[in-house]
Write a protein that holds these residues in place. Structure first.
Motif, short mmCIF file in Angstrom:
data_model
loop_
_atom_site.label_atom_id
_atom_site.label_comp_id
_atom_site.label_asym_id
_atom_site.label_seq_id
_atom_site.Cartn_x
_atom_site.Cartn_y
_atom_site.Cartn_z
N ARG A 1 -9.16 -2.97 -13.11
CA ARG A 1 -8.67 -3.26 -11.75
C ARG A 1 -9.75 -4.00 -10.97
O ARG A 1 -10.92 -3.64 -11.00
CB ARG A 1 -8.31 -1.96 -11.02
N TYR B 1 -8.88 2.97 -2.82
CA TYR B 1 -7.44 2.78 -3.03
C TYR B 1 -7.22 1.50 -3.83
O TYR B 1 -7.48 0.40 -3.33
CB TYR B 1 -6.70 2.71 -1.70
N TRP C 1 -4.56 0.07 -4.59
CA TRP C 1 -3.35 -0.69 -4.22
C TRP C 1 -3.54 -1.41 -2.90
O TRP C 1 -2.58 -1.83 -2.28
CB TRP C 1 -2.17 0.28 -4.14
N ASP C 2 -4.77 -1.55 -2.47
CA ASP C 2 -5.07 -2.25 -1.23
C ASP C 2 -5.82 -3.55 -1.52
O ASP C 2 -6.27 -3.78 -2.64
CB ASP C 2 -5.93 -1.37 -0.31
N ASP D 1 -1.34 -3.68 -0.24
CA ASP D 1 -0.99 -4.89 -0.99
C ASP D 1 0.35 -4.66 -1.69
O ASP D 1 0.40 -3.96 -2.71
CB ASP D 1 -2.08 -5.19 -2.01
N ALA E 1 0.53 -5.27 -5.45
CA ALA E 1 -0.16 -4.31 -6.32
C ALA E 1 0.54 -2.97 -6.36
O ALA E 1 0.48 -2.26 -7.37
CB ALA E 1 -1.60 -4.13 -5.85
N SER E 2 1.22 -2.58 -5.29
CA SER E 2 1.80 -1.24 -5.20
C SER E 2 3.22 -1.14 -5.75
O SER E 2 3.71 -0.03 -5.98
CB SER E 2 1.81 -0.78 -3.75
N SER F 1 2.43 1.33 -11.41
CA SER F 1 2.20 0.32 -10.38
C SER F 1 1.85 -1.02 -11.03
O SER F 1 1.42 -1.07 -12.19
CB SER F 1 1.09 0.76 -9.43
N VAL G 1 -0.56 -2.95 -10.72
CA VAL G 1 -1.94 -3.15 -11.18
C VAL G 1 -2.15 -2.60 -12.59
O VAL G 1 -3.14 -2.93 -13.24
CB VAL G 1 -2.95 -2.49 -10.22
N GLY H 1 1.34 5.98 -9.71
CA GLY H 1 1.00 5.01 -8.67
C GLY H 1 1.15 5.60 -7.30
O GLY H 1 1.30 6.82 -7.14
N PRO H 2 1.15 4.79 -6.27
CA PRO H 2 1.20 5.30 -4.90
C PRO H 2 2.52 5.96 -4.53
O PRO H 2 2.60 6.65 -3.54
CB PRO H 2 0.95 4.06 -4.04
N TRP I 1 5.36 4.54 -0.16
CA TRP I 1 5.33 3.18 0.36
C TRP I 1 6.70 2.74 0.80
O TRP I 1 7.71 3.13 0.24
CB TRP I 1 4.81 2.22 -0.72
#
Length: 367
Positions: free
Chosen positions: A48, A197, A199-200, A258, A261-262, A276, A278, A310-311, A320
């Motif tokens: 990542r 994080y 996913w940011d 992002d 990415a999420s 996710s 990523v 993932g998130p 999200w």
């Protein structure tokens, strides 16, 4: 008649300063140290881009800033320790130009060593990163912070040419860097501050603002020491203070959600396996690891409809909506879609793009 010899080409003072002394050694040491540590920690960052940035910053800044400070301090005290002060004052060059030449090795070589280690780490991560992009502005901001430390160390060495100033300065800076990781807005004034994080993404101006903050301090210190009109040091100091205020007031907002990415990427199995974006390159590996478990779960009442990592996974507390973290929208409680089951992070179970132990990973999904 004998031939006249051509006059020997004079060597520019800048070249002499750059290739001799402590500068090249400091750059080489930093490149080797960061390279070895990054190689040893490769499983923690190789998949990542945010992890690449975090680990580079953690080791590059924590080692690079004290090293650059010490090298600059030793370089800065050189003339006074050797008694060259009066001789240097008779040279035709201005004091500022002469000090810039003297400070350049301690500033540029460690920064170059860090950039070399960062380039090697990015190339090593490229084949295993599923999506997103590297953050060159953050890498450059780190290099500017290291170069600025070299300049600040040089100024300290000029003012205090004591031999123990360099190691003491390095020790104090190291303790300061590792002790200011507290979760508050002021942490972003620390060049070694991390973001966990995956996913940011950073706002586009984070890197430039960080460069103005650290570079402005170094420029102000050097101008206050050597400029004919020391009042001009107020300009870079004001720029640095402005950048610091912006960084502190923005705080954790320097990193934004992002959506690319999420978002979840799923296979077509039953139950579905979703990861996710990523980690999308690991989706075939995860599906294969869970194939046996999924076969046993088919038709069982209450079995999960899909596995989610993932998130948006249950139990993570991070859901999200349209690419924005719901917690950022002011929603304090949410429930995941029915039938979702939390899947362990495939990133933590993978080594160089492959699940290291598929059986253990599948077992961890149900325990």
């Amino acid at each position: 008649m004998s031939r006249l010899r051509a006059p020997a080409r004079s060597i520019h003072p800048a070249r002499t300063e750059m290739v001799r002394g402590i500068g090249p050694w400091s750059g080489l040491v930093l490149a080797v140290v960061v390279g070895v540590v990054m190689y040893d920690a490769a499983p923690t960052w190789q998949g990542r881009w945010v992890a690449v940035s975090d680990v580079l910053r953690e080791y590059g800044i924590v080692f690079g800033v004290p090293l650059a400070l010490a090298a600059g301090c030793w370089q800065g005290g050189r003339e006074r320790r050797r008694g060259f002060g009066e001789l240097a004052a008779t040279l035709p060059r201005s004091t500022l130009r002469r000090l810039l030449l003297a400070a350049a090795p301690a500033a540029l070589w460690p920064a170059a060593g860090y950039l070399g280690a960062a380039a090697g780490s990015s190339l090593a991560a490229w084949p295993y990163v599923s999506g997103g992009r590297p953050y060159p502005s953050l890498v450059l901001a780190d290099a500017v912070a290291i170069a600025s430390a070299g300049v600040l160390g040089f100024v300290a060495g000029r003012l205090t040419p004591w031999r123990l100033t360099a190691p003491l300065l390095a020790l104090v800076s190291y303790i300061t860097l590792i002790s200011t990781y507290a979760d508050n807005p002021r942490q972003w004034l620390n060049p070694a501050a991390l973001h966990h994080y995956f996913w940011d993404r950073p706002v586009w101006w984070f890197g430039p603002a960080a460069m103005v903050w650290t570079g402005g301090l170094a420029a102000a210190a050097l101008l206050a020491l050597a400029a004919r009109r020391r009042a001009v040091a107020v300009l870079p100091l004001a720029a640095a203070c402005t950048a610091a205020v912006v960084l502190v007031q923005t705080g954790n907002g320097l990193w934004r959600a992002d959506p690319a990415a999420s978002r979840l990427v799923c296979d077509d199995g039953t139950p579905q396996v979703c990861v996710s974006a990523v980690d999308k390159a690991l989706l075939p590996e995860v599906s294969a690891a869970l194939a046996g478990l999924n076969g046993k779960l088919r038709g069982i009442p209450g079995a999960p409809a899909r596995w989610v990592s993932g998130p948006g996974a249950p139990g993570t507390g991070m859901y999200w909506l349209g690419g924005t973290r719901i917690t950022e929208l002011g929603v304090t409680s949410t429930t995941p879609p029915p039938g979702d089951a939390q899947l362990p992070s495939p990133y933590e179970a993978a080594v160089r793009g492959r699940i290291a132990d598929p059986a253990a990973y599948a077992h961890s999904a149900v325990t």
